[in-house]
Design a protein around this motif. Structure first.
Motif, short mmCIF file in Angstrom:
data_model
loop_
_atom_site.label_atom_id
_atom_site.label_comp_id
_atom_site.label_asym_id
_atom_site.label_seq_id
_atom_site.Cartn_x
_atom_site.Cartn_y
_atom_site.Cartn_z
N THR A 4 56.52 26.32 42.88
CA THR A 4 55.28 27.06 43.10
C THR A 4 54.82 26.98 44.54
O THR A 4 54.20 27.91 45.05
CB THR A 4 54.18 26.51 42.18
OG1 THR A 4 54.04 25.10 42.40
CG2 THR A 4 54.53 26.75 40.72
N SER A 6 51.70 30.54 42.90
CA SER A 6 51.10 29.73 41.84
C SER A 6 49.83 30.41 41.36
O SER A 6 49.23 31.23 42.07
CB SER A 6 50.79 28.31 42.34
OG SER A 6 49.85 28.37 43.41
N LEU A 7 49.42 30.08 40.16
CA LEU A 7 48.21 30.63 39.57
C LEU A 7 47.12 29.58 39.54
O LEU A 7 47.38 28.40 39.26
CB LEU A 7 48.49 31.13 38.14
CG LEU A 7 49.51 32.27 38.01
CD1 LEU A 7 49.68 32.63 36.53
CD2 LEU A 7 49.06 33.49 38.81
N SER A 8 45.91 30.01 39.81
CA SER A 8 44.76 29.10 39.78
C SER A 8 43.61 29.79 39.07
O SER A 8 43.44 31.02 39.18
CB SER A 8 44.35 28.70 41.19
OG SER A 8 43.95 29.84 41.94
N LYS A 9 42.81 29.04 38.37
CA LYS A 9 41.69 29.60 37.63
C LYS A 9 40.45 29.55 38.52
O LYS A 9 40.07 28.49 39.04
CB LYS A 9 41.47 28.83 36.34
CG LYS A 9 40.36 29.39 35.45
CD LYS A 9 40.36 28.73 34.08
CE LYS A 9 41.62 29.14 33.30
NZ LYS A 9 41.56 28.64 31.91
N GLU A 10 39.83 30.69 38.68
CA GLU A 10 38.64 30.80 39.51
C GLU A 10 37.42 30.25 38.77
O GLU A 10 37.48 29.91 37.58
CB GLU A 10 38.42 32.25 39.93
CG GLU A 10 39.59 32.89 40.64
CD GLU A 10 39.88 32.26 41.98
OE1 GLU A 10 38.96 31.62 42.53
OE2 GLU A 10 41.01 32.39 42.48
N VAL A 26 41.82 34.49 36.72
CA VAL A 26 43.03 33.87 37.23
C VAL A 26 43.35 34.47 38.59
O VAL A 26 43.38 35.70 38.75
CB VAL A 26 44.21 34.06 36.25
CG1 VAL A 26 45.48 33.43 36.83
CG2 VAL A 26 43.88 33.44 34.91
N GLY A 27 43.57 33.61 39.57
CA GLY A 27 43.91 34.06 40.91
C GLY A 27 45.32 33.65 41.29
O GLY A 27 45.89 32.70 40.73
N ILE A 28 45.89 34.38 42.22
CA ILE A 28 47.25 34.12 42.69
C ILE A 28 47.17 33.48 44.07
O ILE A 28 46.49 33.99 44.97
CB ILE A 28 48.07 35.43 42.77
CG1 ILE A 28 48.19 36.05 41.38
CG2 ILE A 28 49.45 35.15 43.34
CD1 ILE A 28 48.94 37.37 41.38
N GLU A 29 47.85 32.36 44.23
CA GLU A 29 47.92 31.67 45.52
C GLU A 29 49.34 31.79 46.06
O GLU A 29 50.31 31.47 45.38
CB GLU A 29 47.52 30.20 45.37
CG GLU A 29 46.07 30.00 44.96
CD GLU A 29 45.69 28.53 44.96
OE1 GLU A 29 46.57 27.70 45.28
OE2 GLU A 29 44.54 28.22 44.61
#
Length: 348
Positions: free
Chosen positions: A18, A23-27, A32-35
């Protein structure tokens, strides 16, 4: 980073899939956001990966799509997207045994899968072999690299410093470092206060910036070339890293005396320290110098011989053979991970 408009550097031993891709992160609102990872951040630039051999193969597989399609696709947690990764990948890896074995493929030496290796347009094998001409060029470049950053207009020159009153103090007769340390331990009965030593070190680190002189650099360069020329082949106990270590230690030796320049005496002391270090690291219990005992991850010759003999006895016992052919010996050597370059010497 100095010549590329966009570049990203990562270490293979500290990176994950990742971290290289996405990688995915929860706002905060539950979305869901993409990093972006290193390859996405290096889009239309260069991504440099060091210590590639330390990366697990599961993490290496994350590079397959990026190096083939120049993009990274993700389908996770209800998110389906493709991000551009139009970057050039430059990777550096070390062989598993510390020395490159020509009897094995590149993938076997650096622990890389064939599909990933085929995605590199160019692959070069750099071997650290002793060559007097090449060693002179490398040592001269390293010396110049350290000296070109030491030109200060507000600092007196070496000749002016030698003619200063502080430099006209009587010089004690130079003797071996071990002898001087023995004298100090005998004469220095009362240790220095801890606070004084702490303040002295802090002052030296903050205000003292000793510069390398030509005479001191010549001593270090001669020692480096001598050690390199006396050990032929690809298993040399001293490399350019040790040359840089010699320069740093010489500067630290001069800094301990609050000097503005590194004197030849400082280089001589550091050479003695490095000689003792190399001798203790590469000498076995019988006093024989074994170049494979260094910190490159290899095994000593004595251990390789013992393992080879154990595998040889087990092979002859299982096969019921009283005599072994050269093919049998090579087969046993391959199973015992004995480098083919050392096989002939091992049999002799």
């Amino acid at each position: 980073s100095q010549i590329a408009t966009r570049s990203v550097y990562v270490g293979g031993n500290t990176s994950s899939t990742t971290g290289l891709t996405v990688s995915l992160s929860k706002e905060a609102g539950g979305e869901v956001g993409i990093e972006a990872g290193a390859l996405v951040l290096a889009d239309q630039g260069v991504c440099a990966i060091d210590e590639f051999d330390k990366m697990a193969k599961a993490q290496q597989d994350g590079l397959l799509e990026a190096m083939e399609q120049q993009q990274i696709s993700i389908a996770k947690a209800g998110v389906v997207a493709s991000l551009p990764a139009r970057c050039s990948v430059i990777a550096a890896a070390n062989p598993k045994s510390g020395n490159y074995n020509k009897g094995k493929t590149v993938g076997e030496n650096i622990n890389m899968s064939s599909p990933l290796l085929s995605r590199f347009d160019l692959v070069f094998v750099l071997q650290d072999t002793a060559n007097i001409n090449q060693d002179k060029v490398v040592s001269r470049n390293i010396m110049n690299l350290y000296r070109q950053h030491q030109q200060y207009t507000n600092t007196p020159s070496y000749d002016a410093w030698l003619s200063s009153p502080s430099a006209d103090a009587p010089v004690l007769q130079v003797c071996e470092l071990e002898e001087r340390l023995r004298r100090v331990s005998q004469e220095q009965n009362n240790p220095l206060p801890t606070d004084l030593v702490k303040d002295y070190i802090a002052y030296a680190r903050e205000y003292c910036r000793p510069k390398l002189t030509q005479k001191a650099a010549a001593i270090l360069r001669d020692y480096f070339l001598e050690r390199r020329s006396s050990n032929q082949g690809d298993q040399v106990p001293i490399t350019t890293r040790q040359l840089e270590a010699l320069i740093r230690l010489s500067q630290a030796r001069a800094k301990a005396c609050l000097r503005e320049f590194v004197l030849p005496e400082d280089s001589l002391d550091v050479v003695q320290l490095m000689t003792q270090s190399v001798h203790q690291v590469h000498t076995d219990e019988l006093g024989v110098v074994d170049k494979t005992r260094g910190g490159a991850g290899g095994r000593s010759k004595r251990k390789v011989k013992r393992l080879f003999l154990e595998k040889l006895h087990a092979y002859s016992h299982n096969q019921g053979l009283r005599e072994l052919t050269m093919d049998d010996l090579r087969r046993v050597a391959d199973h015992s991970a004995c480098p083919l370059s050392d096989f002939e010497a091992l049999v002799d």
